[in-house]
Design an enzyme around this catalytic site. Structure first.
Site, short mmCIF file in Angstrom:
data_model
loop_
_atom_site.label_atom_id
_atom_site.label_comp_id
_atom_site.label_asym_id
_atom_site.label_seq_id
_atom_site.Cartn_x
_atom_site.Cartn_y
_atom_site.Cartn_z
N HIS A 189 0.00 5.02 6.99
CA HIS A 189 0.16 5.36 5.58
C HIS A 189 0.45 6.86 5.40
CE1 HIS A 189 -2.17 1.60 5.44
NE2 HIS A 189 -1.39 1.36 4.40
N ASP B 206 -4.74 6.81 9.94
CA ASP B 206 -4.41 5.49 10.50
C ASP B 206 -3.02 5.43 11.12
OD1 ASP B 206 -2.69 5.33 8.28
OD2 ASP B 206 -3.82 3.72 7.31
N ASN C 16 3.70 -5.67 5.66
CA ASN C 16 2.50 -6.43 6.03
C ASN C 16 2.87 -7.75 6.69
OD1 ASN C 16 0.43 -4.60 5.19
ND2 ASN C 16 0.99 -5.07 3.09
N GLY D 216 -1.89 -4.34 0.82
CA GLY D 216 -2.00 -5.59 1.56
C GLY D 216 -1.02 -6.66 1.14
N SER E 226 0.81 -1.23 0.00
CA SER E 226 0.00 0.00 0.00
C SER E 226 0.84 1.27 0.00
CB SER E 226 -0.95 0.01 1.20
OG SER E 226 -0.22 -0.10 2.41
#
Length: 182
Positions: free
Chosen positions: A154, A151, A70, A41, A4
């Site tokens: 990111h 979040d 991830n 992801g 991502s």
């Protein structure tokens, strides 16, 4: 090839660092097409599964590998992550591509043993495979809340030029000197 962070998660794709990279290459008169094979992801295992077809399809001169975050966030075993990263580099090299590995880090909530071990994997793989590595890809933005999405994981659109600036000096060394204008 990334997750991502390179797929421009949460921001317009044309503002992501990979699109900015293509613009910088063009502005600097490098004749390269940038293919963004990043998927939000994505894990190192997923990358191993997808990379051979991408290498066949595009026959890249250079592969930027921005994977592993991830895996770390899911608590994957460190030896598995290291082996997967090594396989990704090896697959790329076997296809004739030069590789630039981007170091990732994870939040410290997994404990220092896992977190430190995780970030150390990247330097180990880079050394063992003889490839350059960008030190912690998000170093310039991760501790600046104004450059991060809500979040906290990111980077936002304003952070993308900084991410590119983190990668550019290392990538530029892989580009042919006779084509360098900037």
């Amino acid at each position: 090839m990334g997750d991502s962070l390179s797929a421009a998660y949460g921001i317009p794709k044309d503002r992501g660092w990979v699109t900015l990279l293509e613009q910088r290459l063009n502005d600097s008169q490098f004749d390269y097409q940038v293919v963004n094979a990043s998927i939000s992801g994505e894990t190192t295992h997923g990358g191993i599964t997808r990379l051979p077809a991408l290498l066949d399809q595009y026959q890249p001169d250079i592969v930027l590998l921005e994977l592993g975050a991830n895996d770390g966030l899911r608590g994957a075993p460190l030896p598995v992550i290291k082996n997967n990263l090594s396989q990704l580099v090896s697959q790329s090299q076997s296809a004739g591509a030069r590789v630039l590995l981007l170091e990732m880090r994870i939040p410290p909530n997994y404990g220092p043993r896992y977190s430190d071990g995780f970030s150390g994997l990247f330097a180990q793989v880079a050394e063992q495979r003889g490839v350059p590595m960008v030190p912690f890809f998000m170093a310039s933005v991760v501790l600046q809340p104004q450059l991060m999405q809500a979040d906290g994981l990111h980077p936002n659109a304003q952070a993308q030029p900084e991410l590119l600036d983190q990668v550019w000096p290392f990538l530029k060394r892989l580009l042919p000197p006779q084509n360098q204008a900037g």
